[in-house]
Write an enzyme that holds these catalytic residues in place. Structure first.
Site, PDB file in Angstrom:
ATOM      1  N   ASP A   1       0.795  -1.240   0.000  1.00  0.00           N
ATOM      2  CA  ASP A   1       0.000   0.000   0.000  1.00  0.00           C
ATOM      3  C   ASP A   1       0.828   1.291   0.000  1.00  0.00           C
ATOM      4  O   ASP A   1       0.511   2.233   0.744  1.00  0.00           O
ATOM      5  CB  ASP A   1      -0.944   0.009   1.221  1.00  0.00           C
ATOM      6  CG  ASP A   1      -1.975  -1.099   1.160  1.00  0.00           C
ATOM      7  OD1 ASP A   1      -1.884  -1.954   0.272  1.00  0.00           O
ATOM      8  OD2 ASP A   1      -2.877  -1.117   2.017  1.00  0.00           O
TER       9      ASP A   1
ATOM     10  N   CYS B   1      -2.090  -2.817   7.460  1.00  0.00           N
ATOM     11  CA  CYS B   1      -1.845  -3.745   6.350  1.00  0.00           C
ATOM     12  C   CYS B   1      -0.591  -4.593   6.555  1.00  0.00           C
ATOM     13  O   CYS B   1      -0.608  -5.802   6.308  1.00  0.00           O
ATOM     14  CB  CYS B   1      -1.728  -2.945   5.055  1.00  0.00           C
ATOM     15  SG  CYS B   1      -1.358  -3.967   3.643  1.00  0.00           S
TER      16      CYS B   1
ATOM     17  N   LYS C   1      -6.610  -4.637  -3.281  1.00  0.00           N
ATOM     18  CA  LYS C   1      -7.413  -5.165  -2.181  1.00  0.00           C
ATOM     19  C   LYS C   1      -8.371  -4.081  -1.711  1.00  0.00           C
ATOM     20  O   LYS C   1      -8.203  -2.909  -2.051  1.00  0.00           O
ATOM     21  CB  LYS C   1      -6.503  -5.613  -1.024  1.00  0.00           C
ATOM     22  CG  LYS C   1      -5.767  -4.475  -0.353  1.00  0.00           C
ATOM     23  CD  LYS C   1      -4.827  -4.999   0.706  1.00  0.00           C
ATOM     24  CE  LYS C   1      -4.110  -3.879   1.421  1.00  0.00           C
ATOM     25  NZ  LYS C   1      -4.968  -2.998   2.219  1.00  0.00           N
TER      26      LYS C   1
HETATM   27  C1  VGL Z   1      -4.791   0.588   5.624  1.00  0.00           C
HETATM   28  C2  VGL Z   1      -5.963   2.035   6.938  1.00  0.00           C
HETATM   29  C3  VGL Z   1      -7.030   1.968   6.067  1.00  0.00           C
HETATM   30  C4  VGL Z   1      -3.555  -0.179   5.360  1.00  0.00           C
HETATM   31  C5  VGL Z   1      -5.849   0.500   4.761  1.00  0.00           C
HETATM   32  O1  VGL Z   1      -3.468  -0.749   4.243  1.00  0.00           O
HETATM   33  O2  VGL Z   1      -2.666  -0.208   6.232  1.00  0.00           O
HETATM   34  N1  VGL Z   1      -4.852   1.330   6.712  1.00  0.00           N
HETATM   35  N2  VGL Z   1      -6.943   1.200   4.990  1.00  0.00           N
END
Ligand code: VGL
Ligand code: ZN
Length: 182
Positions: free
Chosen positions: A2, A130, A85
């Protein structure tokens, strides 16, 4: 994991402190390793995790927006695989990279098994979400997992420390990218 504009200071919708400073180290890893892949958070407007939908996060990583693109300097052309995702509005397991799929709908575990991967080195954002979930599900799936602790940052510092302990007690290894030897 991410490494996307919305998770990056100064103007990401859900900026992780210090997250933007990891790009050179992550690029070095991509060059160093024989294989690499990246995941992206890829949310629809009606995703459960958004505040306006009753969740805990500001709107972030909306599909097809600049916020969902990778850091502009990330060596994405050198990645073997890119997976997405968080596209299912109601899927609550979607912090983990193991919920991510390729464009062709192949899940991460399958991508790794087909590539013959045994060991997974994890870096990126965010350590307490994540990265934590990916490391823990990698261990559950039977992979060796190494967390590169100098190549990740948490949303919340204390949760980052806790995540490191959970990964360690789950059987993961904690290492620094500068200690890697090949
Ligand atoms: C994530 C917060 C919201 C992550 C994803 O991938 O760490 N954190 N959505
Ligand atoms: Zn998200």
């Amino acid at each position: 994991m991410d490494y996307q504009n919305d998770f990056l200071p100064p103007d990401g919708a859900l900026a992780v402190p210090g997250g933007d400073e990891l790009v050179d180290r992550i690029n070095e890893l991509i060059e160093l390793f024989p294989h690499s892949l990246a995941t992206r958070d890829w949310h629809p407007e009606n995703h459960y995790s958004f505040e306006e939908n009753g969740g805990k996060w500001p709107k972030h990583c909306l599909q097809e927006t600049r916020g969902a693109e990778f850091h502009p300097h990330l060596y994405q052309e050198k990645l073997d695989f890119k997976l997405k995702k968080g596209f299912d509005p109601e899927d609550r397991s979607d912090y983990s990279g193991f919920s991510a799929e390729t464009e062709g709908g192949k899940e991460l575990a399958k991508v790794l098994r087909e590539a013959g991967a045994e060991r997974l080195f994890v870096a990126g954002l965010a350590l307490d979400y994540c990265v934590r979930a990916t490391a823990l599900s990698g261990l559950e799936e039977g992979f060796q997992v190494v967390l590169l602790e100098d190549c990740t940052e948490p949303v919340n510092g204390d949760d980052g420390e806790r995540a490191i302990e959970e990964i360690r007690s789950g059987g993961g290894e904690i290492a620094r990218s500068t200690d890697l030897e090949f």
